[in-house]
Design an enzyme around this catalytic site. Sequence first.
Site, PDB file in Angstrom:
ATOM      1  N   ASN A  42       0.954  -1.148  -0.009  1.00 19.29           N
ATOM      2  CA  ASN A  42       0.093   0.169  -0.075  1.00 19.29           C
ATOM      3  C   ASN A  42       1.041   1.238  -0.046  1.00 19.29           C
ATOM      4  OD1 ASN A  42       0.660  -0.899   2.674  1.00 19.29           O
ATOM      5  ND2 ASN A  42      -1.032   0.313   3.400  1.00 19.29           N
ATOM      6  N   GLU A  44       0.314   5.103   0.587  1.00 20.09           N
ATOM      7  CA  GLU A  44      -0.719   6.268   1.233  1.00 20.09           C
ATOM      8  C   GLU A  44      -0.186   7.565   0.628  1.00 20.09           C
ATOM      9  OE1 GLU A  44      -1.071   5.513   5.263  1.00 20.09           O
ATOM     10  OE2 GLU A  44      -2.280   3.959   5.066  1.00 20.09           O
ATOM     11  N   CYS A  53      -3.999   0.821  -2.596  1.00 18.67           N
ATOM     12  CA  CYS A  53      -3.764  -0.401  -1.869  1.00 18.67           C
ATOM     13  C   CYS A  53      -2.648  -1.345  -2.395  1.00 18.67           C
ATOM     14  CB  CYS A  53      -5.253  -1.253  -1.704  1.00 18.67           C
ATOM     15  SG  CYS A  53      -6.502  -0.561  -0.832  1.00 18.67           S
ATOM     16  N   GLU A  55      -3.035  -4.662  -3.175  1.00 17.47           N
ATOM     17  CA  GLU A  55      -3.698  -5.502  -4.181  1.00 17.47           C
ATOM     18  C   GLU A  55      -3.503  -4.665  -5.420  1.00 17.47           C
ATOM     19  OE1 GLU A  55      -4.631  -4.954  -1.288  1.00 17.47           O
ATOM     20  OE2 GLU A  55      -6.125  -6.250  -0.547  1.00 17.47           O
ATOM     21  N   CYS A  86     -10.597  -4.636  -0.251  1.00 20.88           N
ATOM     22  CA  CYS A  86     -11.518  -3.392   0.065  1.00 20.88           C
ATOM     23  C   CYS A  86     -12.460  -3.721  -1.114  1.00 20.88           C
ATOM     24  CB  CYS A  86     -10.951  -2.186   0.167  1.00 20.88           C
ATOM     25  SG  CYS A  86     -10.431  -1.516  -1.308  1.00 20.88           S
ATOM     26  N   CYS A  89     -10.713  -2.852  -4.541  1.00 19.23           N
ATOM     27  CA  CYS A  89      -9.633  -3.705  -4.905  1.00 19.23           C
ATOM     28  C   CYS A  89     -10.477  -4.975  -5.533  1.00 19.23           C
ATOM     29  CB  CYS A  89      -8.865  -4.058  -3.944  1.00 19.23           C
ATOM     30  SG  CYS A  89      -7.447  -2.897  -3.764  1.00 19.23           S
TER      31      CYS A  89
HETATM   32  N1  THU Z   1      -5.415  -1.297   2.482  1.00 18.63           N
HETATM   33  C1  THU Z   1      -4.828  -2.154   1.484  1.00 18.63           C
HETATM   34  O1  THU Z   1      -3.603  -1.889   1.074  1.00 18.63           O
HETATM   35  N2  THU Z   1      -5.488  -3.473   1.127  1.00 18.63           N
HETATM   36  C2  THU Z   1      -6.813  -3.646   1.724  1.00 18.63           C
HETATM   37  O2  THU Z   1      -7.239  -4.710   1.115  1.00 18.63           O
HETATM   38  C3  THU Z   1      -7.407  -2.725   2.620  1.00 18.63           C
HETATM   39  C4  THU Z   1      -6.731  -1.542   2.944  1.00 18.63           C
HETATM   40  C5  THU Z   1      -4.604  -0.153   2.944  1.00 18.63           C
HETATM   41  C6  THU Z   1      -5.061   0.964   2.285  1.00 18.63           C
HETATM   42  C7  THU Z   1      -4.354   2.087   3.233  1.00 18.63           C
HETATM   43  O3  THU Z   1      -3.018   2.445   2.919  1.00 18.63           O
HETATM   44  C8  THU Z   1      -4.390   1.138   4.741  1.00 18.63           C
HETATM   45  O4  THU Z   1      -4.649  -0.229   4.223  1.00 18.63           O
HETATM   46  C9  THU Z   1      -5.526   1.592   5.568  1.00 18.63           C
HETATM   47  O5  THU Z   1      -6.838   1.414   5.083  1.00 18.63           O
END
Ligand code: THU
Length: 136
Positions: A42, A44, A53, A55, A86, A89
């Site tokens: 991920n 941010e 994310c 994925e 999520c 994704c």
């Molecule tokens: N996140 C992912 O990378 N994958 C997921 O399936 C759920 C959420 C990340 C996004 C963000 O950087 C952090 O987790 C909190 O939501």
Amino acid sequence: MIMENLLKQAKKAMENSYAPYSNFKVGCAVKMKSGKVYTGCNIENSSFGATNCAERTAIFKAISEGAKEIDQIAIVSSGNMVTYPCGICRQVISEFMKDGTFIFEDNKGNIVTRTYEEIFPYSFTKNDLEKARENN
Ligand code: THU
């Protein structure tokens, strides 16, 4: 055994997670039908909506390199429960996956495997659009 190797690659990708806002680190490894593996973490952003994310990072790397279809996905996170993909994704995964397996691991080493059908009941895919076109 093979899927545990995929988890290992997801954990390696998680080391590069850039999550200064949530502190929630995620790593993903996708094995394509070709056998090739792509990984992602991920990433941010101070403008939160620009966050990507793990994925989608892995899948976009795969598709942009010419890979076509996902076979297996491994997802790991720093969370104390397994992290399921999520909504955004899920939509991206369902574009490039028709069947196959998911494997998840939480920060305590608990491992969960799920089939494509378990993760995707009632998904909206390109097949739905094809059916709509046939009806016109
Ligand atoms: N996140 C992912 O990378 N994958 C997921 O399936 C759920 C959420 C990340 C996004 C963000 O950087 C952090 O987790 C909190 O939501």
